[in-house]
Design a protein around this motif. Structure first.
Motif, PDB file in Angstrom:
ATOM      1  N   ARG A   1       0.865  -1.253   0.074  1.00 14.64           N
ATOM      2  CA  ARG A   1      -0.083  -0.027  -0.014  1.00 14.64           C
ATOM      3  C   ARG A   1       0.827   1.244   0.085  1.00 14.64           C
ATOM      4  NH1 ARG A   1      -3.073   0.675   5.548  1.00 14.64           N
ATOM      5  NH2 ARG A   1      -3.307   2.660   4.796  1.00 14.64           N
ATOM      6  N   GLU A   2       0.411   2.292  -0.337  1.00 14.52           N
ATOM      7  CA  GLU A   2       1.066   3.605  -0.338  1.00 14.52           C
ATOM      8  C   GLU A   2       0.324   4.486   0.898  1.00 14.52           C
ATOM      9  OE1 GLU A   2       3.304   4.704  -1.917  1.00 14.52           O
ATOM     10  OE2 GLU A   2       3.524   3.046  -3.426  1.00 14.52           O
ATOM     11  N   ILE A   3       1.145   5.559   1.376  1.00 12.02           N
ATOM     12  CA  ILE A   3       0.566   6.604   2.422  1.00 12.02           C
ATOM     13  C   ILE A   3       1.166   7.924   1.938  1.00 12.02           C
ATOM     14  CG2 ILE A   3       0.500   4.877   4.196  1.00 12.02           C
ATOM     15  CD1 ILE A   3       3.042   6.263   5.198  1.00 12.02           C
ATOM     16  N   SER A   4       0.237   8.768   2.373  1.00 12.87           N
ATOM     17  CA  SER A   4       0.385  10.169   1.911  1.00 12.87           C
ATOM     18  C   SER A   4       1.543  10.802   2.852  1.00 12.87           C
ATOM     19  CB  SER A   4      -0.903  11.056   1.926  1.00 12.87           C
ATOM     20  OG  SER A   4      -1.259  11.227   3.339  1.00 12.87           O
ATOM     21  N   GLU A   5       1.772  12.170   2.358  1.00 12.13           N
ATOM     22  CA  GLU A   5       2.656  12.813   3.211  1.00 12.13           C
ATOM     23  C   GLU A   5       1.901  13.046   4.649  1.00 12.13           C
ATOM     24  OE1 GLU A   5       4.197  16.280   1.449  1.00 12.13           O
ATOM     25  OE2 GLU A   5       5.418  15.159  -0.222  1.00 12.13           O
ATOM     26  N   ALA A   6       0.576  13.380   4.426  1.00  8.75           N
ATOM     27  CA  ALA A   6      -0.129  13.777   5.724  1.00  8.75           C
ATOM     28  C   ALA A   6       0.086  12.638   6.704  1.00  8.75           C
ATOM     29  CB  ALA A   6      -1.354  14.213   5.629  1.00  8.75           C
ATOM     30  N   ASP A   7      -0.101  11.299   6.190  1.00  9.27           N
ATOM     31  CA  ASP A   7       0.038  10.008   7.031  1.00  9.27           C
ATOM     32  C   ASP A   7       1.534  10.101   7.804  1.00  9.27           C
ATOM     33  OD1 ASP A   7      -2.548   9.646   6.392  1.00  9.27           O
ATOM     34  OD2 ASP A   7      -2.033   8.339   4.428  1.00  9.27           O
ATOM     35  N   SER A   8       2.390  10.205   6.840  1.00  3.75           N
ATOM     36  CA  SER A   8       3.834  10.092   7.365  1.00  3.75           C
ATOM     37  C   SER A   8       3.827  11.295   8.409  1.00  3.75           C
ATOM     38  CB  SER A   8       4.780  10.444   6.334  1.00  3.75           C
ATOM     39  OG  SER A   8       4.746   9.382   5.267  1.00  3.75           O
ATOM     40  N   ALA A   9       3.277  12.262   8.445  1.00  2.00           N
ATOM     41  CA  ALA A   9       3.504  13.350   9.283  1.00  2.00           C
ATOM     42  C   ALA A   9       2.739  12.859  10.737  1.00  2.00           C
ATOM     43  CB  ALA A   9       3.114  14.763   8.906  1.00  2.00           C
ATOM     44  N   THR A  10       1.516  12.329  10.458  1.00  2.00           N
ATOM     45  CA  THR A  10       0.907  11.726  11.690  1.00  2.00           C
ATOM     46  C   THR A  10       1.476  10.589  12.359  1.00  2.00           C
ATOM     47  OG1 THR A  10      -1.248  12.164  10.572  1.00  2.00           O
ATOM     48  CG2 THR A  10      -1.286  10.524  12.259  1.00  2.00           C
ATOM     49  N   LEU A  11       2.293   9.714  11.692  1.00  2.00           N
ATOM     50  CA  LEU A  11       3.290   8.635  12.185  1.00  2.00           C
ATOM     51  C   LEU A  11       4.171   9.377  13.001  1.00  2.00           C
ATOM     52  CD1 LEU A  11       3.066   5.595  12.451  1.00  2.00           C
ATOM     53  CD2 LEU A  11       4.610   5.472  10.502  1.00  2.00           C
ATOM     54  N   ALA A  12       4.946  10.474  12.554  1.00  2.00           N
ATOM     55  CA  ALA A  12       5.985  11.103  13.316  1.00  2.00           C
ATOM     56  C   ALA A  12       5.361  11.748  14.621  1.00  2.00           C
ATOM     57  CB  ALA A  12       6.301  12.198  12.366  1.00  2.00           C
ATOM     58  N   ASP A  13       4.079  12.342  14.389  1.00  2.00           N
ATOM     59  CA  ASP A  13       3.490  12.862  15.620  1.00  2.00           C
ATOM     60  C   ASP A  13       3.292  11.768  16.490  1.00  2.00           C
ATOM     61  OD1 ASP A  13       3.391  15.479  14.639  1.00  2.00           O
ATOM     62  OD2 ASP A  13       1.224  15.385  13.797  1.00  2.00           O
ATOM     63  N   LEU A  14       2.867  10.581  16.523  1.00  2.00           N
ATOM     64  CA  LEU A  14       2.570   9.669  17.327  1.00  2.00           C
ATOM     65  C   LEU A  14       3.986   9.064  17.768  1.00  2.00           C
ATOM     66  CD1 LEU A  14       0.260   7.151  15.490  1.00  2.00           C
ATOM     67  CD2 LEU A  14      -0.335   8.578  17.427  1.00  2.00           C
ATOM     68  N   ALA A  15       5.291   9.141  17.153  1.00  2.00           N
ATOM     69  CA  ALA A  15       6.499   9.015  17.728  1.00  2.00           C
ATOM     70  C   ALA A  15       6.883  10.163  18.785  1.00  2.00           C
ATOM     71  CB  ALA A  15       7.600   8.935  16.454  1.00  2.00           C
ATOM     72  N   ALA A  16       6.443  11.192  18.289  1.00  2.00           N
ATOM     73  CA  ALA A  16       6.840  12.509  19.369  1.00  2.00           C
ATOM     74  C   ALA A  16       5.913  12.202  20.531  1.00  2.00           C
ATOM     75  CB  ALA A  16       6.397  13.732  18.483  1.00  2.00           C
ATOM     76  N   VAL A  17       4.752  11.835  20.447  1.00  2.00           N
ATOM     77  CA  VAL A  17       4.092  11.449  21.602  1.00  2.00           C
ATOM     78  C   VAL A  17       4.590  10.520  22.339  1.00  2.00           C
ATOM     79  CG1 VAL A  17       1.764  10.497  22.501  1.00  2.00           C
ATOM     80  CG2 VAL A  17       1.730  12.095  20.638  1.00  2.00           C
ATOM     81  N   VAL A  18       5.089   9.469  22.038  1.00  2.00           N
ATOM     82  CA  VAL A  18       6.117   8.624  22.497  1.00  2.00           C
ATOM     83  C   VAL A  18       7.166   9.045  23.334  1.00  2.00           C
ATOM     84  CG1 VAL A  18       7.469   6.258  22.349  1.00  2.00           C
ATOM     85  CG2 VAL A  18       5.131   6.315  21.049  1.00  2.00           C
ATOM     86  N   ARG A  19       7.906   9.859  22.434  1.00  2.00           N
ATOM     87  CA  ARG A  19       9.196  10.618  23.139  1.00  2.00           C
ATOM     88  C   ARG A  19       8.731  11.403  24.367  1.00  2.00           C
ATOM     89  NH1 ARG A  19      10.308  15.268  19.633  1.00  2.00           N
ATOM     90  NH2 ARG A  19       8.748  16.023  20.952  1.00  2.00           N
ATOM     91  N   ASP A  20       7.601  12.373  24.082  1.00  2.00           N
ATOM     92  CA  ASP A  20       7.061  12.881  25.198  1.00  2.00           C
ATOM     93  C   ASP A  20       6.589  12.002  26.517  1.00  2.00           C
ATOM     94  OD1 ASP A  20       7.373  15.249  23.602  1.00  2.00           O
ATOM     95  OD2 ASP A  20       5.317  15.317  23.173  1.00  2.00           O
ATOM     96  N   GLN A  21       6.242  10.993  26.253  1.00  2.00           N
ATOM     97  CA  GLN A  21       5.761   9.985  27.297  1.00  2.00           C
ATOM     98  C   GLN A  21       7.073   9.572  27.885  1.00  2.00           C
ATOM     99  OE1 GLN A  21       2.741   9.674  28.496  1.00  2.00           O
ATOM    100  NE2 GLN A  21       3.614   8.198  30.343  1.00  2.00           N
ATOM    101  N   LEU A  22       8.025   9.395  27.292  1.00  2.00           N
ATOM    102  CA  LEU A  22       9.411   8.609  27.684  1.00  2.00           C
ATOM    103  C   LEU A  22      10.000   9.929  28.447  1.00  2.00           C
ATOM    104  CD1 LEU A  22      10.891   6.670  24.624  1.00  2.00           C
ATOM    105  CD2 LEU A  22      10.001   5.872  26.770  1.00  2.00           C
TER     106      LEU A  22
END
Length: 465
Positions: free
Chosen positions: A125-146
């Motif tokens: 499958r393919e994902i959009s740039e917005a989807d990539s940014a959303t995944l990056a935001d989820l990684a940032a949420v994990v970072r903040d939680q850490l």
């Protein structure tokens, strides 16, 4: 790897915050599998999984996450079979058959990469740039939680360290307190043992005479400088003395010991009280170990009289006066201060002169000797008891005079005074029982002294027919 260790996240139990991130990623990207992983030295450890049951870690090589964590941006592999690295990954080549993979790195504020937030699908499958940014935001949420978790760990560890330090401090203080108590007890026991060598363990039984004494040191940890004794000198005569060496502690104790044994030895050679004080004066001046220490003393000689009483010869060396108590017709007592004027300090100068005085101690009468710890004790109004206060107190004693009762009453007086801890107190009382008070020859000896930690009175009676 040092950053991974710093966050102390590896092999920790499941945490709802990270589980929600994995579940949210799966829902947002409509994929069956989503994970939060931490990249260790030789493994990929799953902190949270969605749709991947029973898997806690996989090898690092070859790895999807191990490659994605090195990137600054979101890694997207539309078809894993076409990727030369991903195609050999166990999740791709194995039963799970992963065909799509995307991951955003978890990057700390200081630039370290800890792991990835991953989404996986079993079809390309393919994902959009917005989807990539959303995944990056989820990684940032994990970072903040850490980061939040790390801050909480710092607080908890700081509190644990503070408690550990406080506990060690309390333990050290408790050990120090126990050592101090043991040291005080040992010093008090040593002082008590040494003190007992400086005063007689019990007063002797003197026919026709009642004797009583009391001794209390200002502190159980210090050896006092007060002393007293009663002993025979032959021919039915008895000698007694009471005095006070200046100072306290081991040095005063050595002078006290020298004083006591010098007086006893001198009296056996010449029982004259002034001669005994002169011998003591010479001994103190000749002994270099004594230094500048001196003492005050009262030395007395008891010679039995025909009426059942005693002729008492008293010599003083700078000591407070003794008190002679005589019954009056009204049931009270008359108090006379027995002063032998001119008696100088003992051990101060070679030319010291000592004088004596003679009195008659008749049946029913008593004699009180004491050290200045009694008269210098302060009353509730802050004034010293002094000679006047002691005289007024003695004048209220009942007749006939009893040495034991006189000591008991004086000790009771001391117990009422708020300030009796500054100096040692030694008391020695003598009395002649009246014929109707006790059969001839009865002698009572009472003795009270200071114990190592508390004041204990020890009474002893010797009765002879």
């Amino acid at each position: 790897m040092a950053a991974v260790r710093r966050y102390d996240i590896l092999d920790t139990p499941p945490d709802g915050a990270y589980d929600r991130v994995a579940a949210l990623a799966a829902r947002l990207f409509e994929v069956p599998v989503a994970t939060v992983t931490i990249v260790d030295e030789d493994r990929i450890w799953f902190k949270a999984t969605h749709g991947l049951e029973g898997v806690t870690e996989i090898g690092r090589d070859p790895g999807l996450c191990a490659s994605a964590v090195l990137s600054d941006d979101t890694t997207v592999i539309p078809d894993t079979l076409l990727d030369p690295v991903a195609c050999s990954n166990p999740l791709v080549a194995g039963p799970m058959g992963v065909r799509f993979y995307a991951a955003a790195p978890i990057i700390t504020a200081d630039g370290y990469r800890l792991g990835t937030v991953n989404v996986l699908d079993t079809r390309p499958r393919e994902i959009s740039e917005a989807d990539s940014a959303t995944l990056a935001d989820l990684a940032a949420v994990v970072r903040d939680q850490l980061e939040l978790r790390l801050s909480a760990l710092h607080v908890v560890r700081a509190e644990q360290e503070r408690r550990r330090v406080e506990q060690e401090k309390r333990q050290a203080e408790e050990e120090a307190r126990k050592r101090a108590e043991r040291d005080r007890a040992a010093i008090a026991a040593f002082a008590s043992t040494l003190q007992r060598t400086l005063v007689p363990p019990a007063l002797p039984a003197v026919p026709g005479l009642e004797l009583a004494c009391h001794y209390k040191t200002a502190s159980p940890q210090e050896v006092g400088g007060d002393f007293y004794d009663v002993f025979p000198v032959g021919g039915g005569r008895w000698a007694f003395f009471l005095g006070d060496v200046c100072g306290k502690g081991a040095e005063a104790a050595s002078v006290t010991s020298l004083t006591r044994y010098t007086l006893r030895a001198a009296a056996l050679v010449d029982a004259d009280p002034t001669a005994a004080l002169k011998a003591l004066n010479t001994a103190l001046l000749l002994d270099a170990a004594v230094g500048t220490r001196f003492c005050t003393a009262v030395f007395g000689l008891l010679d039995p009289a025909r009426d059942g009483g005693f002729t008492v010869t008293l010599a003083t060396g700078g000591h407070p006066p003794a008190y002679h108590l005589s019954p009056t017709g009204g049931g009270g007592v008359q108090v006379e201060a027995v002063r032998a004027k001119g008696g100088m300090l003992v051990g101060a100068i070679a030319e010291a002169a000592f004088v004596s005085r003679t009195l008659h101690l008749a049946p029913g009468q008593g004699l009180l000797l004491y050290t200045d710890g009694l008269t210098e004790a302060r009353t509730a109004d802050g004034h010293m008891l002094a000679d006047t206060g002691l005289t007024d107190f003695l004048a209220q004693r009942p007749a006939p005079v009893s040495a034991g009762a006189l000591i008991d009453d004086t000790v009771a007086l001391l117990d009422t005074l708020p300030d009796t801890e500054r100096d040692d107190v030694a008391l020695l009382a003598l009395s002649v029982p009246t014929p109707d008070a006790a059969p001839a020859g009865i002698t009572t000896t009472a003795h009270s002294a200071a114990a190592p930690t508390t004041d204990v009175s020890v009474g002893q009676e010797n009765r002879r027919p």
